[in-house]
Motif scaffolding. Structure first.
Motif, PDB file in Angstrom:
ATOM      1  N   GLU A  41     -32.585  -2.543 -47.467  1.00 36.47           N
ATOM      2  CA  GLU A  41     -31.942  -2.105 -46.229  1.00 36.47           C
ATOM      3  C   GLU A  41     -32.402  -0.700 -45.828  1.00 36.47           C
ATOM      4  N   ILE A  42     -32.471   0.191 -46.795  1.00 36.52           N
ATOM      5  CA  ILE A  42     -32.876   1.553 -46.460  1.00 36.52           C
ATOM      6  C   ILE A  42     -34.346   1.585 -46.061  1.00 36.52           C
ATOM      7  N   GLY A  43     -35.142   0.711 -46.672  1.00 40.22           N
ATOM      8  CA  GLY A  43     -36.552   0.636 -46.283  1.00 40.22           C
ATOM      9  C   GLY A  43     -36.710   0.217 -44.839  1.00 40.22           C
ATOM     10  N   GLN A  44     -35.945  -0.794 -44.449  1.00 37.77           N
ATOM     11  CA  GLN A  44     -36.019  -1.262 -43.063  1.00 37.77           C
ATOM     12  C   GLN A  44     -35.544  -0.193 -42.097  1.00 37.77           C
ATOM     13  N   ASN A  45     -34.491   0.512 -42.499  1.00 42.27           N
ATOM     14  CA  ASN A  45     -33.954   1.549 -41.618  1.00 42.27           C
ATOM     15  C   ASN A  45     -34.911   2.730 -41.482  1.00 42.27           C
ATOM     16  N   THR A  46     -35.701   2.978 -42.493  1.00 44.35           N
ATOM     17  CA  THR A  46     -36.690   4.042 -42.402  1.00 44.35           C
ATOM     18  C   THR A  46     -37.725   3.716 -41.335  1.00 44.35           C
ATOM     19  N   VAL A  47     -38.240   2.488 -41.402  1.00 43.36           N
ATOM     20  CA  VAL A  47     -39.227   2.054 -40.415  1.00 43.36           C
ATOM     21  C   VAL A  47     -38.608   2.040 -39.019  1.00 43.36           C
ATOM     22  N   LEU A  48     -37.382   1.535 -38.944  1.00 40.98           N
ATOM     23  CA  LEU A  48     -36.672   1.497 -37.666  1.00 40.98           C
ATOM     24  C   LEU A  48     -36.480   2.908 -37.115  1.00 40.98           C
ATOM     25  N   GLY A  49     -36.105   3.824 -38.003  1.00 38.74           N
ATOM     26  CA  GLY A  49     -35.880   5.206 -37.591  1.00 38.74           C
ATOM     27  C   GLY A  49     -37.126   5.812 -36.960  1.00 38.74           C
ATOM     28  N   LEU A  50     -38.278   5.532 -37.536  1.00 38.33           N
ATOM     29  CA  LEU A  50     -39.520   6.066 -36.983  1.00 38.33           C
ATOM     30  C   LEU A  50     -39.744   5.562 -35.561  1.00 38.33           C
ATOM     31  N   SER A  51     -39.421   4.295 -35.340  1.00 33.67           N
ATOM     32  CA  SER A  51     -39.574   3.742 -33.991  1.00 33.67           C
ATOM     33  C   SER A  51     -38.648   4.438 -33.006  1.00 33.67           C
ATOM     34  N   GLU A  52     -37.425   4.662 -33.450  1.00 35.11           N
ATOM     35  CA  GLU A  52     -36.449   5.303 -32.567  1.00 35.11           C
ATOM     36  C   GLU A  52     -36.879   6.722 -32.214  1.00 35.11           C
ATOM     37  N   ILE A  53     -37.453   7.390 -33.200  1.00 31.50           N
ATOM     38  CA  ILE A  53     -37.885   8.769 -32.973  1.00 31.50           C
ATOM     39  C   ILE A  53     -39.011   8.808 -31.946  1.00 31.50           C
ATOM     40  N   GLU A  54     -39.940   7.893 -32.076  1.00 33.75           N
ATOM     41  CA  GLU A  54     -41.033   7.862 -31.104  1.00 33.75           C
ATOM     42  C   GLU A  54     -40.515   7.496 -29.719  1.00 33.75           C
ATOM     43  N   ALA A  55     -39.566   6.577 -29.671  1.00 32.62           N
ATOM     44  CA  ALA A  55     -38.968   6.213 -28.386  1.00 32.62           C
ATOM     45  C   ALA A  55     -38.275   7.422 -27.757  1.00 32.62           C
ATOM     46  N   GLN A  56     -37.614   8.183 -28.598  1.00 35.96           N
ATOM     47  CA  GLN A  56     -36.932   9.376 -28.120  1.00 35.96           C
ATOM     48  C   GLN A  56     -37.927  10.398 -27.570  1.00 35.96           C
ATOM     49  N   LEU A  57     -39.040  10.535 -28.285  1.00 40.57           N
ATOM     50  CA  LEU A  57     -40.060  11.483 -27.836  1.00 40.57           C
ATOM     51  C   LEU A  57     -40.618  11.056 -26.480  1.00 40.57           C
ATOM     52  N   ILE A  58     -40.834   9.763 -26.323  1.00 40.98           N
ATOM     53  CA  ILE A  58     -41.314   9.237 -25.039  1.00 40.98           C
ATOM     54  C   ILE A  58     -40.313   9.547 -23.939  1.00 40.98           C
ATOM     55  N   ALA A  59     -39.040   9.388 -24.262  1.00 40.82           N
ATOM     56  CA  ALA A  59     -38.009   9.659 -23.265  1.00 40.82           C
ATOM     57  C   ALA A  59     -37.995  11.126 -22.863  1.00 40.82           C
ATOM     58  N   ARG A  60     -38.393  11.986 -23.760  1.00 37.07           N
ATOM     59  CA  ARG A  60     -38.285  13.418 -23.486  1.00 37.07           C
ATOM     60  C   ARG A  60     -39.526  14.015 -22.854  1.00 37.07           C
ATOM     61  N   ILE A  61     -40.712  13.608 -23.295  1.00 36.18           N
ATOM     62  CA  ILE A  61     -41.924  14.237 -22.757  1.00 36.18           C
ATOM     63  C   ILE A  61     -42.813  13.250 -22.007  1.00 36.18           C
ATOM     64  N   GLY A  62     -42.369  11.987 -21.946  1.00 38.42           N
ATOM     65  CA  GLY A  62     -43.118  11.019 -21.160  1.00 38.42           C
ATOM     66  C   GLY A  62     -44.101  10.215 -21.985  1.00 38.42           C
ATOM     67  N   VAL A  63     -44.297   8.992 -21.544  1.00 37.08           N
ATOM     68  CA  VAL A  63     -45.152   8.075 -22.303  1.00 37.08           C
ATOM     69  C   VAL A  63     -46.610   8.534 -22.280  1.00 37.08           C
ATOM     70  N   ASP A  64     -47.022   9.171 -21.184  1.00 39.43           N
ATOM     71  CA  ASP A  64     -48.409   9.623 -21.098  1.00 39.43           C
ATOM     72  C   ASP A  64     -48.708  10.687 -22.146  1.00 39.43           C
ATOM     73  N   ASN A  65     -47.785  11.614 -22.288  1.00 37.97           N
ATOM     74  CA  ASN A  65     -47.981  12.666 -23.283  1.00 37.97           C
ATOM     75  C   ASN A  65     -48.029  12.101 -24.702  1.00 37.97           C
ATOM     76  N   VAL A  66     -47.129  11.177 -24.987  1.00 36.71           N
ATOM     77  CA  VAL A  66     -47.101  10.603 -26.340  1.00 36.71           C
ATOM     78  C   VAL A  66     -48.373   9.791 -26.585  1.00 36.71           C
ATOM     79  N   GLN A  67     -48.781   9.072 -25.560  1.00 39.40           N
ATOM     80  CA  GLN A  67     -50.019   8.294 -25.657  1.00 39.40           C
ATOM     81  C   GLN A  67     -51.204   9.212 -25.959  1.00 39.40           C
TER      82      GLN A  67
END
Lengths: 150, 150
Positions: A103-129
């Motif tokens: 469970e913690i392994g899955q949540n770690t991977v999930l957490g990374l996705s959420e963090i990247e999604a958050q970054l996209i929300a804050r600085i834009g998908v173009d910047n993250v890309q």
DNA sequence: CCAATGTCAGCATAACTGACATCA
DNA sequence: CTGATGTCAGTTGTGCTGACATTG
């Protein structure tokens, strides 16, 4: 919090690294694993990417085999992973999740996705890309000023 | 050395950070300051950018005041900097280069320029430009999943 | 014989927290 | 009084090196 445009690159990288790392810690803490250290979560990331040999994890993280075994043994102590002999190479071992650790392994991977999604929300998908594209280039070895041409 | 495109962002940031940091270490080592640690060179960078108050350096590097004072005291021990009272605030101190330390300070700043030039040579000016632009955005606080709305 | 892996032991770096005095 | 700064003391997290046995 402010980020002056003339800041040196090393510092910018450090800020980005800490930002992501703290986000992951926050995520795991919120999900109930407050005691997981950053080194330990890096092991989960490696396993999540299919790297299950301690010596390979060490190489990927650019640390010694001894260091990674210490971290893994901490996780074994928590009951999150188990370290079993590799049937195909009797020198080596393999790290696998226990039922408790899956469970913690899955949540770690999930957490990374959420963090990247958050970054996209804050600085834009173009910047993250653009960020990902630049970071995935082959940077070669760290700069060496002169001589030392091994 | 290979950098798969699907690598998670935290790891990419870490690689970039280490790449820059090791480049700076190589530069200082080549110039004759092999014993300078990464934490110490970060202090030189801060001074080079005009930040001379220990507590400000600590804030900028996201470490405690105690940690930065320890690092600064090491540099005082080497005779590279001196820590003197701030005439405008009797609580505070100011870090300044000694004659012996001025050269290493300049070389630290110079090294950073060389490293960025090297990166441009390797991945192109557009990538570096995009990198800097994305990193200088306001990323806000590290991700927090839910609740905890202090 | 050489290389890779894991393991045991000791150590070093660099951060942390807590508590406190001084001063704005 | 509150908050910022520096300082002393103790602790922790995380890595390192050296030496070694086992196996490929």
């Amino acid at each position: 919090m402010t980020v002056p445009i003339n800041t040196n690159l090393a510092q910018l990288f450090m800020r980005a690294f800490y930002w992501a790392e703290e986000g992951l810690q926050n995520t795991l803490k919120e999900r109930g694993w407050a005691q997981i250290t950053k080194a330990q979560s890096q092991v989960f990331i490696s396993i999540g990417e299919g790297v299950t040999r301690p010596s390979e994890i060490a190489a990927r993280m650019s640390v010694t085999r001894q260091a990674i075994h210490q971290t893994i043994n901490e996780l074994v102590g928590f009951g999150y992973v188990s370290l079993e002999p590799d049937p195909s190479d009797r020198r080596a071992k393999i790290v696998t999740y226990t039922d408790k650790g899956h469970e913690i392994g899955q949540n770690t991977v999930l957490g990374l996705s959420e963090i990247e999604a958050q970054l996209i929300a804050r600085i834009g998908v173009d910047n993250v890309q653009a960020l990902r594209e630049a970071l995935c280039q082959n940077w070669g070895e760290p700069y060496v000023p002169v001589e030392m041409h091994a």
